[in-house]
Design a protein around this motif. Structure first.
Motif, PDB file in Angstrom:
ATOM      1  N   VAL A   1      -8.345  -3.938  15.791  1.00 54.81           N
ATOM      2  CA  VAL A   1      -9.351  -3.481  14.311  1.00 54.81           C
ATOM      3  C   VAL A   1      -8.078  -2.382  13.605  1.00 54.81           C
ATOM      4  O   VAL A   1      -8.116  -2.457  12.255  1.00 54.81           O
ATOM      5  CB  VAL A   1     -10.266  -2.588  14.860  1.00 54.81           C
ATOM      6  CG1 VAL A   1     -10.671  -1.769  13.555  1.00 54.81           C
ATOM      7  CG2 VAL A   1     -11.411  -3.675  15.405  1.00 54.81           C
ATOM      8  N   LEU A   2      -7.362  -1.647  14.370  1.00 56.76           N
ATOM      9  CA  LEU A   2      -6.213  -0.851  13.594  1.00 56.76           C
ATOM     10  C   LEU A   2      -5.126  -1.680  13.111  1.00 56.76           C
ATOM     11  O   LEU A   2      -4.679  -1.189  11.872  1.00 56.76           O
ATOM     12  CB  LEU A   2      -5.771   0.096  14.665  1.00 56.76           C
ATOM     13  CG  LEU A   2      -6.770   1.290  15.237  1.00 56.76           C
ATOM     14  CD1 LEU A   2      -6.033   2.031  16.353  1.00 56.76           C
ATOM     15  CD2 LEU A   2      -7.180   2.244  14.039  1.00 56.76           C
ATOM     16  N   SER A   3      -4.821  -2.854  13.706  1.00 56.66           N
ATOM     17  CA  SER A   3      -3.854  -3.633  13.113  1.00 56.66           C
ATOM     18  C   SER A   3      -4.204  -4.155  11.621  1.00 56.66           C
ATOM     19  O   SER A   3      -3.673  -4.305  10.651  1.00 56.66           O
ATOM     20  CB  SER A   3      -3.512  -4.914  14.179  1.00 56.66           C
ATOM     21  OG  SER A   3      -2.918  -4.506  15.178  1.00 56.66           O
ATOM     22  N   MET A   4      -5.815  -4.482  11.569  1.00 56.51           N
ATOM     23  CA  MET A   4      -6.277  -5.073  10.430  1.00 56.51           C
ATOM     24  C   MET A   4      -6.408  -4.063   9.485  1.00 56.51           C
ATOM     25  O   MET A   4      -6.129  -4.146   8.317  1.00 56.51           O
ATOM     26  CB  MET A   4      -7.473  -5.497  10.666  1.00 56.51           C
ATOM     27  CG  MET A   4      -7.706  -6.851  11.531  1.00 56.51           C
ATOM     28  SD  MET A   4      -9.472  -7.375  12.169  1.00 56.51           S
ATOM     29  CE  MET A   4     -10.154  -7.694  10.388  1.00 56.51           C
ATOM     30  N   ALA A   5      -6.776  -2.793   9.798  1.00 65.85           N
ATOM     31  CA  ALA A   5      -6.518  -1.684   8.923  1.00 65.85           C
ATOM     32  C   ALA A   5      -5.037  -1.682   8.310  1.00 65.85           C
ATOM     33  O   ALA A   5      -5.054  -1.066   7.176  1.00 65.85           O
ATOM     34  CB  ALA A   5      -7.071  -0.191   9.609  1.00 65.85           C
ATOM     35  N   THR A   6      -4.215  -1.770   9.094  1.00 66.09           N
ATOM     36  CA  THR A   6      -2.840  -1.489   8.623  1.00 66.09           C
ATOM     37  C   THR A   6      -2.369  -2.678   7.603  1.00 66.09           C
ATOM     38  O   THR A   6      -2.061  -2.498   6.478  1.00 66.09           O
ATOM     39  CB  THR A   6      -1.838  -1.476   9.699  1.00 66.09           C
ATOM     40  OG1 THR A   6      -1.948  -0.639  10.642  1.00 66.09           O
ATOM     41  CG2 THR A   6      -0.461  -1.458   9.498  1.00 66.09           C
TER      42      THR A   6
ATOM     43  N   VAL B   1      -3.856  -2.857  -0.119  1.00 58.01           N
ATOM     44  CA  VAL B   1      -4.145  -1.764  -0.995  1.00 58.01           C
ATOM     45  C   VAL B   1      -2.823  -1.099  -1.766  1.00 58.01           C
ATOM     46  O   VAL B   1      -3.081  -0.958  -3.048  1.00 58.01           O
ATOM     47  CB  VAL B   1      -4.806  -0.478  -0.383  1.00 58.01           C
ATOM     48  CG1 VAL B   1      -4.829   0.929  -1.345  1.00 58.01           C
ATOM     49  CG2 VAL B   1      -6.195  -0.897   0.505  1.00 58.01           C
ATOM     50  N   ALA B   2      -1.745  -0.995  -1.138  1.00 57.63           N
ATOM     51  CA  ALA B   2      -0.359  -0.703  -1.782  1.00 57.63           C
ATOM     52  C   ALA B   2      -0.155  -1.717  -2.779  1.00 57.63           C
ATOM     53  O   ALA B   2       0.329  -1.221  -4.238  1.00 57.63           O
ATOM     54  CB  ALA B   2       0.718  -0.439  -0.773  1.00 57.63           C
TER      55      ALA B   2
ATOM     56  N   GLU C   1      -9.722  -0.707  -0.302  1.00 59.14           N
ATOM     57  CA  GLU C   1      -9.633   0.593   0.230  1.00 59.14           C
ATOM     58  C   GLU C   1     -10.975   0.999   1.136  1.00 59.14           C
ATOM     59  O   GLU C   1     -10.778   1.758   1.909  1.00 59.14           O
ATOM     60  CB  GLU C   1      -9.424   1.724  -0.912  1.00 59.14           C
ATOM     61  CG  GLU C   1      -8.652   3.023  -0.452  1.00 59.14           C
ATOM     62  CD  GLU C   1      -8.531   3.713  -1.756  1.00 59.14           C
ATOM     63  OE1 GLU C   1      -9.606   4.110  -2.443  1.00 59.14           O
ATOM     64  OE2 GLU C   1      -7.311   4.271  -1.659  1.00 59.14           O
ATOM     65  N   LYS C   2     -12.013   0.957   0.522  1.00 57.55           N
ATOM     66  CA  LYS C   2     -13.386   1.152   1.351  1.00 57.55           C
ATOM     67  C   LYS C   2     -13.116   0.288   2.832  1.00 57.55           C
ATOM     68  O   LYS C   2     -13.561   1.000   3.766  1.00 57.55           O
ATOM     69  CB  LYS C   2     -14.511   0.625   0.522  1.00 57.55           C
ATOM     70  CG  LYS C   2     -15.741   1.156   1.246  1.00 57.55           C
ATOM     71  CD  LYS C   2     -16.881   0.764   0.397  1.00 57.55           C
ATOM     72  CE  LYS C   2     -18.279   1.027   1.139  1.00 57.55           C
ATOM     73  NZ  LYS C   2     -19.301   0.785   0.166  1.00 57.55           N
ATOM     74  N   LEU C   3     -12.905  -0.988   2.784  1.00 59.42           N
ATOM     75  CA  LEU C   3     -12.723  -1.689   3.822  1.00 59.42           C
ATOM     76  C   LEU C   3     -11.756  -1.338   4.662  1.00 59.42           C
ATOM     77  O   LEU C   3     -11.857  -1.230   5.874  1.00 59.42           O
ATOM     78  CB  LEU C   3     -12.630  -3.216   3.635  1.00 59.42           C
ATOM     79  CG  LEU C   3     -12.523  -4.050   4.769  1.00 59.42           C
ATOM     80  CD1 LEU C   3     -13.779  -4.013   5.674  1.00 59.42           C
ATOM     81  CD2 LEU C   3     -12.466  -5.513   4.405  1.00 59.42           C
TER      82      LEU C   3
ATOM     83  N   TRP D   1      -7.649  12.073   1.325  1.00 60.01           N
ATOM     84  CA  TRP D   1      -6.354  11.427   1.354  1.00 60.01           C
ATOM     85  C   TRP D   1      -6.500   9.904   1.247  1.00 60.01           C
ATOM     86  O   TRP D   1      -7.441   9.158   1.701  1.00 60.01           O
ATOM     87  CB  TRP D   1      -5.712  11.678   2.863  1.00 60.01           C
ATOM     88  CG  TRP D   1      -5.377  13.076   3.084  1.00 60.01           C
ATOM     89  CD1 TRP D   1      -5.249  13.972   2.186  1.00 60.01           C
ATOM     90  CD2 TRP D   1      -5.052  13.553   4.265  1.00 60.01           C
ATOM     91  NE1 TRP D   1      -4.910  15.323   2.851  1.00 60.01           N
ATOM     92  CE2 TRP D   1      -4.654  14.950   4.277  1.00 60.01           C
ATOM     93  CE3 TRP D   1      -4.825  12.941   5.539  1.00 60.01           C
ATOM     94  CZ2 TRP D   1      -4.038  15.779   5.112  1.00 60.01           C
ATOM     95  CZ3 TRP D   1      -4.167  13.926   6.769  1.00 60.01           C
ATOM     96  CH2 TRP D   1      -3.784  15.263   6.264  1.00 60.01           C
ATOM     97  N   ARG D   2      -5.631   9.251   0.559  1.00 57.07           N
ATOM     98  CA  ARG D   2      -5.466   7.883   0.294  1.00 57.07           C
ATOM     99  C   ARG D   2      -4.043   7.753  -0.331  1.00 57.07           C
ATOM    100  O   ARG D   2      -3.188   8.362  -0.355  1.00 57.07           O
ATOM    101  CB  ARG D   2      -6.662   7.620  -0.751  1.00 57.07           C
ATOM    102  CG  ARG D   2      -6.541   8.489  -2.196  1.00 57.07           C
ATOM    103  CD  ARG D   2      -7.769   8.038  -2.884  1.00 57.07           C
ATOM    104  NE  ARG D   2      -7.845   6.873  -3.537  1.00 57.07           N
ATOM    105  CZ  ARG D   2      -8.487   6.504  -4.604  1.00 57.07           C
ATOM    106  NH1 ARG D   2      -9.193   7.339  -5.443  1.00 57.07           N
ATOM    107  NH2 ARG D   2      -8.353   4.995  -4.969  1.00 57.07           N
ATOM    108  N   GLY D   3      -4.069   6.434  -0.848  1.00 53.72           N
ATOM    109  CA  GLY D   3      -2.546   5.954  -1.094  1.00 53.72           C
ATOM    110  C   GLY D   3      -1.371   6.053  -0.330  1.00 53.72           C
ATOM    111  O   GLY D   3      -1.683   5.512   0.958  1.00 53.72           O
ATOM    112  N   LYS D   4      -0.588   6.707  -0.702  1.00 55.80           N
ATOM    113  CA  LYS D   4       0.915   6.589   0.112  1.00 55.80           C
ATOM    114  C   LYS D   4       0.764   7.435   1.538  1.00 55.80           C
ATOM    115  O   LYS D   4       1.059   7.092   2.464  1.00 55.80           O
ATOM    116  CB  LYS D   4       2.057   7.154  -0.814  1.00 55.80           C
ATOM    117  CG  LYS D   4       2.570   6.347  -1.781  1.00 55.80           C
ATOM    118  CD  LYS D   4       3.863   7.022  -2.375  1.00 55.80           C
ATOM    119  CE  LYS D   4       4.137   6.154  -3.558  1.00 55.80           C
ATOM    120  NZ  LYS D   4       5.149   6.614  -4.402  1.00 55.80           N
TER     121      LYS D   4
END
Length: 263
Positions: free
Chosen positions: A137-142, A148-149, A174-176, A229-232
């Motif tokens: 799951v964390l790899s998918m978030a990455t 997103v970038a 970004e929400k996902l 916090w978001r973005g970079k």
């Protein structure tokens, strides 16, 4: 025929990857029927290859190669299913291409035998399952943070041509991303808690790096919820946490099974 399923899975992954890449900038976009037909076949064949490699008559073979293949399969399956609802055209070639590379490694590299009977230890089995789910799951978030970038870059430069037309809206992606991050972080917490009975030294690099990764993910979740916090910032912390988590597990396994195993 231990090489049949990996070979067929490799071919199907390559077809899915080429079906996307070769028409990525085409006005009509990729032929998604070809993509998902090949991807579905690849995922099923990959599953058959995994079952034969992991579940043996002597026990469960959780070598580095098999665990890597299992995690790759889970990520590939998840992205294939998610992409049916949320566009992920930029990420699918990366996922399928990496899966094809792993299938090639499976065919070329001799299998390292590491037999375990974890079915006889339910607590350890639960810990391993949770740890694998958290990492997936964390790899998918990455991967979604990378998307997103890219979307943010295209929006800043007002470039809506080519592949940009097949990308999801920035807010949706970004929400996902942060939903996956929250679920992965929570699962990692439970995984580390269930692993306490099997941890003898918290200063061992595997436990230490996993704990540091958890702290980074928790800080990021808090920063996003409280400080926006978001973005970079979010992308950098996500990549850092995932890198630490990768080193925590695969680093030690690589040294023990590959480097030390040769000597």
């Amino acid at each position: 025929m231990p090489t049949l399923f990996p070979a067929l899975a490799l071919l199907a992954y390559l077809i899915a990857t080429c079906a996307i890449v070769l028409r990525l900038f085409h006005p009509a976009g990729p032929n998604f029927k070809w993509v998902f037909s090949a991807a579905t076949a690849a995922v099923v064949l990959h599953m058959f290859a995994l079952v034969g490699a992991i579940f043996t008559a002597e026990g469960q073979n959780f070598s580095l190669q098999n665990v890597s293949s299992l995690i790759c399969w889970l990520i590939t399956l998840s992205f294939t299913l998610i992409s049916l609802r949320a566009p992920a055209i930029l990420l699918l070639p990366l996922v399928y291409g990496f899966a094809a590379l792993l299938m090639l490694v499976t065919l070329l590299v001799p299998e390292a035998v590491q037999i375990q009977h974890i079915v006889q230890n339910p607590g350890l089995l639960i810990h391993i399952v949770l740890a694998v789910i958290a990492y997936v799951v964390l790899s998918m978030a990455t991967l979604y943070s990378i998307q997103v970038a890219y979307i943010s870059y295209k929006l800043k430069h007002k470039d809506f041509s080519g592949v940009s037309r097949f990308l999801p809206p920035l807010m949706q992606a970004e929400k996902l991303q942060f939903r996956l991050l929250a679920v992965g972080t929570f699962t990692l917490v439970i995984a580390l808690i269930t692993g306490i009975p099997y941890t003898t030294n918290w200063l061992e690099h595997k436990s230490l790096l996993s704990s540091l990764a958890l702290v980074i993910f928790m800080v990021l979740c808090w920063g996003h919820a409280r400080l926006g916090w978001r973005g970079k910032t979010a992308i950098s912390l996500t990549l850092t946490g995932t890198t630490l988590l990768t080193l925590a597990y695969f680093g030690s396994r690589f040294v023990k099974e590959v480097l030390l195993g040769r000597f």
